[in-house]
Design an enzyme around this catalytic site. Structure first.
Site, PDB file in Angstrom:
ATOM      1  N   ILE A  88       0.844  -1.202   0.000  1.00  0.00           N
ATOM      2  CA  ILE A  88       0.000   0.000   0.000  1.00  0.00           C
ATOM      3  C   ILE A  88       0.880   1.252   0.000  1.00  0.00           C
ATOM      4  CG2 ILE A  88      -1.924   1.191   1.145  1.00  0.00           C
ATOM      5  CD1 ILE A  88      -2.574  -1.526   2.505  1.00  0.00           C
ATOM      6  N   SER A 125      -7.392  -0.949  10.426  1.00  0.00           N
ATOM      7  CA  SER A 125      -8.004  -2.047   9.673  1.00  0.00           C
ATOM      8  C   SER A 125      -9.429  -2.292  10.143  1.00  0.00           C
ATOM      9  CB  SER A 125      -7.170  -3.308   9.896  1.00  0.00           C
ATOM     10  OG  SER A 125      -7.861  -4.451   9.466  1.00  0.00           O
ATOM     11  N   TYR A 138      -2.028  -9.530  15.795  1.00  0.00           N
ATOM     12  CA  TYR A 138      -1.972  -8.498  14.748  1.00  0.00           C
ATOM     13  C   TYR A 138      -3.139  -7.517  14.891  1.00  0.00           C
ATOM     14  CZ  TYR A 138      -3.382  -6.416  10.353  1.00  0.00           C
ATOM     15  OH  TYR A 138      -3.840  -5.523   9.414  1.00  0.00           O
ATOM     16  N   LYS A 163      -3.471  -3.252  16.070  1.00  0.00           N
ATOM     17  CA  LYS A 163      -4.207  -2.157  15.409  1.00  0.00           C
ATOM     18  C   LYS A 163      -5.078  -1.429  16.432  1.00  0.00           C
ATOM     19  CE  LYS A 163      -2.562  -2.668  11.303  1.00  0.00           C
ATOM     20  NZ  LYS A 163      -1.564  -1.687  10.841  1.00  0.00           N
TER      21      LYS A 163
HETATM   22  C1  UD1 Z   1      -6.961 -10.302   7.066  1.00  0.00           C
HETATM   23  C2  UD1 Z   1      -7.183  -9.474   8.294  1.00  0.00           C
HETATM   24  C3  UD1 Z   1      -7.033  -8.022   7.954  1.00  0.00           C
HETATM   25  C4  UD1 Z   1      -5.672  -7.802   7.379  1.00  0.00           C
HETATM   26  C5  UD1 Z   1      -5.537  -8.630   6.126  1.00  0.00           C
HETATM   27  C6  UD1 Z   1      -4.158  -8.442   5.525  1.00  0.00           C
HETATM   28  C7  UD1 Z   1      -8.736 -10.238   9.969  1.00  0.00           C
HETATM   29  C8  UD1 Z   1     -10.142 -10.497  10.311  1.00  0.00           C
HETATM   30  N1  UD1 Z   1      -8.527  -9.723   8.772  1.00  0.00           N
HETATM   31  O1  UD1 Z   1      -8.054 -10.051   6.210  1.00  0.00           O
HETATM   32  O2  UD1 Z   1      -7.143  -7.241   9.106  1.00  0.00           O
HETATM   33  O3  UD1 Z   1      -5.497  -6.435   7.110  1.00  0.00           O
HETATM   34  O4  UD1 Z   1      -5.733 -10.001   6.473  1.00  0.00           O
HETATM   35  O5  UD1 Z   1      -3.229  -9.317   5.966  1.00  0.00           O
HETATM   36  O6  UD1 Z   1      -7.840 -10.475  10.744  1.00  0.00           O
HETATM   37  N2  UD1 Z   1      -9.537 -17.055   1.592  1.00  0.00           N
HETATM   38  C9  UD1 Z   1      -9.709 -18.252   0.945  1.00  0.00           C
HETATM   39  N3  UD1 Z   1      -8.624 -18.893   0.451  1.00  0.00           N
HETATM   40  C10 UD1 Z   1      -7.350 -18.391   0.573  1.00  0.00           C
HETATM   41  C11 UD1 Z   1      -7.181 -17.151   1.240  1.00  0.00           C
HETATM   42  C12 UD1 Z   1      -8.292 -16.523   1.753  1.00  0.00           C
HETATM   43  O7  UD1 Z   1     -10.824 -18.747   0.816  1.00  0.00           O
HETATM   44  O8  UD1 Z   1      -6.390 -19.037   0.121  1.00  0.00           O
HETATM   45  C13 UD1 Z   1     -10.721 -16.353   2.111  1.00  0.00           C
HETATM   46  C14 UD1 Z   1     -10.671 -16.124   3.611  1.00  0.00           C
HETATM   47  O9  UD1 Z   1     -11.224 -17.198   4.284  1.00  0.00           O
HETATM   48  C15 UD1 Z   1     -11.499 -14.846   3.745  1.00  0.00           C
HETATM   49  C16 UD1 Z   1     -11.263 -14.106   2.421  1.00  0.00           C
HETATM   50  O10 UD1 Z   1     -10.756 -15.074   1.513  1.00  0.00           O
HETATM   51  O11 UD1 Z   1     -12.835 -15.184   3.847  1.00  0.00           O
HETATM   52  C17 UD1 Z   1     -10.258 -12.976   2.543  1.00  0.00           C
HETATM   53  O12 UD1 Z   1      -9.095 -13.463   3.179  1.00  0.00           O
HETATM   54  P1  UD1 Z   1      -7.746 -12.627   3.284  1.00  0.00           P
HETATM   55  O13 UD1 Z   1      -7.354 -12.117   1.950  1.00  0.00           O
HETATM   56  O14 UD1 Z   1      -6.744 -13.460   4.042  1.00  0.00           O
HETATM   57  O15 UD1 Z   1      -8.151 -11.338   4.137  1.00  0.00           O
HETATM   58  P2  UD1 Z   1      -8.902 -11.221   5.534  1.00  0.00           P
HETATM   59  O16 UD1 Z   1      -8.747 -12.454   6.341  1.00  0.00           O
HETATM   60  O17 UD1 Z   1     -10.252 -10.712   5.259  1.00  0.00           O
END
Ligand code: UD1
Length: 344
Positions: free
Chosen positions: A14, A127, A152, A156
């Site tokens: 970012i 966040s 983490y 924040k």
């Molecule tokens: C997380 C953190 C957020 C942080 C961000 C960046 C939490 C709740 N959220 O976001 O604060 O800024 O990471 O590191 O702590 N997914 C899949 N398959 C994958 C990867 C992800 O299905 O291989 C799904 C996850 O289950 C989720 C969505 O995609 O539902 C987004 O995941 P992700 O990109 O890791 O972000 P967050 O978990 O939302």
């Protein structure tokens, strides 16, 4: 002379996009980064994209003396955008002290040095994780802060409090806390983007690496949530749109337009998109078929969260512009460019 802005973590995902937008808006930028999760060649790419090479100092914000010396070297810094932080949720569970040390100490050092060097304003990268699973959606800035799911996320929350307490103590600091939703995509030039270390934990980098054949299969973590298609819902925000929010926010601080000394804004699109919708959106936008499978839920995931961005839209005068389709295409173009550059 244009106003000087210090960007910590300015070679990161970012941060690098924000440096470009700041320079495009006429600010003089000084980047500091310890390069723990990025490369110095990002500075070259920032220069290619914006035509301006920002000053760069390799240092860790936890090093008080070194940070002090940077403020002294670049006299007259007006504002700070503080990105520098560790951000892997899973790693923070395994190494909590590393996260508390890095994320808290770096902010404390910045806040201590600001008055000494006459720096007026700070933008802090917060966040939507601070909301946990909100009781009401879309979530507004007034929603209660829930107990953090990870060290983490806790850093924040604590950092938001550290800023509030410091300002309340009378320190001459103005702050804007930007609560990011899920930043994705890359610069349209494909010269800047997200370059995760090792196996990506976040959805879009894993998805583009699967599409290009680095990973065999994308796992969708759960399809039994109480959402229309059963997968989790997020508010995916284009990284350039997100970068622009920082420019507007720093403007607001320096122009003394703030209504309170600490302001909080949700930076999201206002649209909730499920993981499966995102996958199908990617396939449609790029014409590339994805190999994916549904697996069990991932521990600690929030079921659904998306922003009410009205306050940012109306008060900050910022609005997400890019379509999800263009954003996903930009992520794909970045992945293709990485291959061309022999990086991944
Ligand atoms: C997380 C953190 C957020 C942080 C961000 C960046 C939490 C709740 N959220 O976001 O604060 O800024 O990471 O590191 O702590 N997914 C899949 N398959 C994958 C990867 C992800 O299905 O291989 C799904 C996850 O289950 C989720 C969505 O995609 O539902 C987004 O995941 P992700 O990109 O890791 O972000 P967050 O978990 O939302």
């Amino acid at each position: 002379m244009s106003e000087r802005i210090l960007v910590t973590g300015g070679t990161g995902y970012i941060g690098s996009h924000t440096v470009v937008e700041l320079q495009n808006s006429g600010y003089e930028v000084i980047v500091i980064d310890n390069l723990s999760n990025s490369n110095a060649d990002v500075i070259d790419n920032i220069e290619k994209v914006s035509g301006i090479r920002p000053a760069f100092e390799k240092l860790d914000c936890c090093d008080f003396q070194a940070l002090d010396a940077v403020f002294a070297k670049y006299e007259g810094i007006k504002g700070i955008i503080h990105f520098a932080a560790s951000k892997a949720v899973g790693e923070s569970v395994e190494k909590p002290l590393l996260y508390y040390r890095n994320n808290l100490l770096s902010l404390i050092n910045v806040l201590e040095l600001m008055p000494k060097h006459g720096v007026e304003g700070i933008i802090f990268s917060s966040s939507c994780t601070v909301y946990g699973q909100p009781d009401q959606l879309p979530v507004t800035e007034q929603a209660p802060i829930k107990k953090a799911e990870s060290p983490y996320g806790n850093t924040k929350q604590i950092n938001e409090e550290i800023i509030r307490d410091t300002v309340a103590s009378g320190s001459p600091i103005n702050a804007i806390l930007l609560r990011y939703f899920n930043p994705i995509g890359a610069h349209p030039s494909a010269l800047l983007g997200e370059l995760p270390n090792g196996v990506p934990q976040n959805l879009v980098p894993f998805l583009t690496q699967t599409a290009i054949g680095i990973r065999e299969k994308l796992s969708v973590f759960g399809d039994d949530y109480s959402t229309p298609d059963g997968s989790c819902i997020r508010d995916f925000i284009n990284v350039v749109d997100l970068a622009k929010a920082h420019v507007v926010a720093i403007h607001r601080i320096l122009d003394k337009k703030q209504k309170e000394k600490v302001e909080v804004f949700n930076i999201g699109t206002g649209r909730g998109v499920s993981v499966l919708e995102l996958i199908h959106g990617f396939e449609k936008a790029t014409g590339v078929k994805l190999n994916y499978q549904i697996v069990g839920r991932r521990a600690g995931d929030i079921e659904q969260v998306w922003a009410n961005p009205d306050f940012a839209n109306n008060e900050l005068g910022w609005k997400a512009q890019e379509t999800l389709e263009d954003t996903l295409r930009s992520a794909w173009n970045w992945q293709l460019k990485l291959r061309e550059r022999g990086i991944q």
